[in-house]
Design an enzyme around this catalytic site. Structure first.
Site, PDB file in Angstrom:
ATOM      1  N   CYS A 394       0.860  -1.188   0.000  1.00  0.00           N
ATOM      2  CA  CYS A 394       0.000   0.000   0.000  1.00  0.00           C
ATOM      3  C   CYS A 394       0.892   1.233   0.000  1.00  0.00           C
ATOM      4  O   CYS A 394       1.966   1.229   0.619  1.00  0.00           O
ATOM      5  CB  CYS A 394      -0.892   0.036   1.234  1.00  0.00           C
ATOM      6  SG  CYS A 394      -2.464  -0.786   1.028  1.00  0.00           S
ATOM      7  N   GLU A 428       2.399  -3.749  -5.705  1.00  0.00           N
ATOM      8  CA  GLU A 428       1.336  -4.753  -5.744  1.00  0.00           C
ATOM      9  C   GLU A 428       0.130  -4.198  -6.490  1.00  0.00           C
ATOM     10  O   GLU A 428      -0.234  -3.034  -6.330  1.00  0.00           O
ATOM     11  CB  GLU A 428       0.959  -5.144  -4.313  1.00  0.00           C
ATOM     12  CG  GLU A 428       0.042  -6.343  -4.214  1.00  0.00           C
ATOM     13  CD  GLU A 428      -0.150  -6.775  -2.768  1.00  0.00           C
ATOM     14  OE1 GLU A 428      -1.284  -6.684  -2.267  1.00  0.00           O
ATOM     15  OE2 GLU A 428       0.840  -7.187  -2.141  1.00  0.00           O
TER      16      GLU A 428
END
Length: 538
Positions: A394, A428
């Site tokens: 994140c 990601e």
């Protein structure tokens, strides 16, 4: 425009008045997600179709255009994956989408009795927002032997050679999943894309007569990263922080916090965050800006500050230059802080979510220092052990600090850590819309900086491989290739792949670098990577 005789229910769609960026009135189509009664009137929570969820809001009846009201169609309750009925009535657009999907499937069904392979159900919810595939239609790649014998020509001097515009190469479409619109770049139909990412590929750079315009020759390798059917592999949806969209319901689609006070800033959340239910009815949620503990009133916050000894995030300070510092926080050792950080981040991140299982993660918090302490600016998290070379799970810059260069600084820092670790990394997937823009901008500037600084040796044109670019920058090879394709630098000319740096690209890069004042200084980084695979416990 609202008529009290007409009952508006959840699932209805109608135009709603709002102000656009130019502060002009517009009437986009919106869906009613919730209705609540307050003394004297009703309020409606609306989601603007094809707009980001961060723009969802409560509106008054006078902003509704009931002349174009669309009621939801009644249908039988359809069981979901876990056997429970759906959480809300259907809306007209979903029925249209279903019929369109059926038409597309019937139209694309092959003749002569052949059947197409059915994709796994898990891939249905995949967002392709950050999947960049080859969009430049080129002939089949020559073999290594043929490529090595190809002649080198200045591509920009041939009048018959034309470069297609980026719009032709990147036919961007929209994929709407769970109410969010995402951009995807489809692969070239009917053609298997060969990747320019082999180990033997060589990039030759030379200057044309114009010293500001250079051409790069790229010799492809033999390995291909694509699947055998030519369809790009979807982003992993089993990731550490990927939100499980199958449990999306009315509750999680609506913002539940009105306002957050964090130090000297008041923040308006963009998305749902699972703070305790009793706090969601408060007009303001107060957070301690050092330990991120949430409190229900200003008096509680003041009492907490007299007892809170923290003036910086817990963990080790691994970087400091000027007023900017980075702290490394172990999600197992500082579980409470990590959970509070994730709750705050969820207010501004829609695609990813993590609340309680913070043990497998490291958090890198960027702060700005003044006489009162270290104030949080943004952060990124990463898995302690990533099997897929993810160096970011994140990433978030808090709204008060956005558009000031801090986002690129976070990204640059994540790659500096990868350089120390001796690895290449990639974020990601899926990224948020703002995250995707930041990463594309960072990748473009980093790669162009390397290509423009190449110098010739012994009078010969300088050479560099894709792998060497990846090793220098720690940017994963696939991201290097996708960036070159996104910038529309890869072209095919007289039997060779070339990268053409036009004068516009060079000037645009120089302007962008002049504005980029914040940079990471590797000399100020004090970081020793740990081998988490050899540790019995995190």
């Amino acid at each position: 425009m609202a008529d009290s005789s007409v009952e508006i229910v959840e699932g209805c769609r109608l135009p709603v008045l709002r102000k656009n960026q130019e502060n002009e009135d517009e009437w986009p189509l919106a869906e009613i997600l919730s209705v609540k009664d307050i003394p004297g009137r009703k309020l409606y929570y609306v989601h603007y179709i094809d707009f980001n969820k961060r723009l969802d809001e409560w509106v008054t009846p006078d902003r509704l255009d009931l002349k174009k009201l669309q009621f939801p169609k009644k249908e039988a309750k359809t069981p979901t994956k876990n056997g429970l009925p759906g959480s809300r009535p259907s809306s007209p657009e979903r029925d249209v989408r279903k019929s369109l999907d059926l038409n597309v499937q019937s139209a694309s069904a092959p003749s002569r009795g052949k059947t197409l392979p059915t994709p796994k159900r898990k891939a249905e919810s995949v967002s392709l927002a950050t999947q960049v595939t080859a969009a430049t239609p080129v002939p089949s790649l020559p073999s290594s032997a043929e490529a090595s014998q190809a002649s080198v020509y200045p591509a920009m001097r041939d009048p018959s050679f034309s470069i297609k515009s980026r719009e032709e190469h990147e036919q961007l479409t929209s994929l709407t999943t769970n109410g969010t619109t995402r951009r995807l770049i489809p692969s070239q139909p009917g053609r298997k894309r060969k990747n320019c990412g082999g180990t033997d590929e060589i990039v030759k750079v030379f200057q044309n007569n114009n010293p500001r315009c250079s051409t790069v020759f790229l010799l492809p390798g033999e390995d291909s990263q694509d699947s055998s059917d030519g369809i790009p592999s979807a982003p992993r949806m089993t990731g550490s922080l990927v939100s499980d969209r199958s449990h999306d319901d009315i509750v999680t689609r609506m913002k539940n916090i009105d306002c957050i006070e964090l130090g000297r800033h008041r923040l308006k959340p963009w998305y749902f965050s699972p703070y305790p239910q009793e706090l969601t009815t408060l007009p303001i949620l107060y957070l301690c800006e050092f330990c991120l503990k949430y409190l229900k009133s200003l008096k509680c916050l003041q009492r907490h500050l007299t007892k809170c000894n923290l003036r910086h995030p817990p963990g080790n300070e691994i970087y400091r230059k000027g007023t900017i510092s980075f702290f490394e926080i172990d999600g197992r050792k500082n579980k409470t802080y990590s959970q509070n950080l994730c709750l705050l981040a969820k207010c501004f991140l829609d695609h990813k979510t993590l609340y309680y299982d913070t043990d497998p993660f490291l958090f890198y918090v960027m702060t700005e220092y003044d006489s009162k302490g270290f104030h949080i600016v943004g952060y990124f998290s990463k898995e302690k052990e990533s099997t897929e070379d993810y160096n970011v799970a994140c990433i978030l810059t808090l709204p008060p600090y956005q558009r000031r260069g801090y986002g690129k600084l976070l990204i640059e820092f994540s790659y500096e850590l990868s350089k120390v670790e001796g690895k290449t990394g990639t974020p990601e997937k899926p990224l948020s819309d703002l995250g995707l823009l930041s990463y594309r901008s960072y990748w473009s500037q980093t790669i162009l900086e390397i290509l423009m600084n190449l110098k010739s040796e012994n009078g010969e044109r300088p050479q560099i491989t894709i792998n060497e670019i990846s090793e220098i920058t720690s940017v994963k090879k696939e991201d290097v290739i996708s960036t070159l394709q996104y910038l529309n630098l890869i072209n095919y000319y007289k039997g060779q792949y070339i990268l053409t740096l036009s004068e516009d690209i060079v000037e645009g890069h120089e302007r962008a670098m002049q504005k980029r004042h914040l940079r990471i200084d590797p000399k100020c980084l004090h970081f020793t990577p740990k081998d988490w695979s050899k540790r019995g416990k995190w």
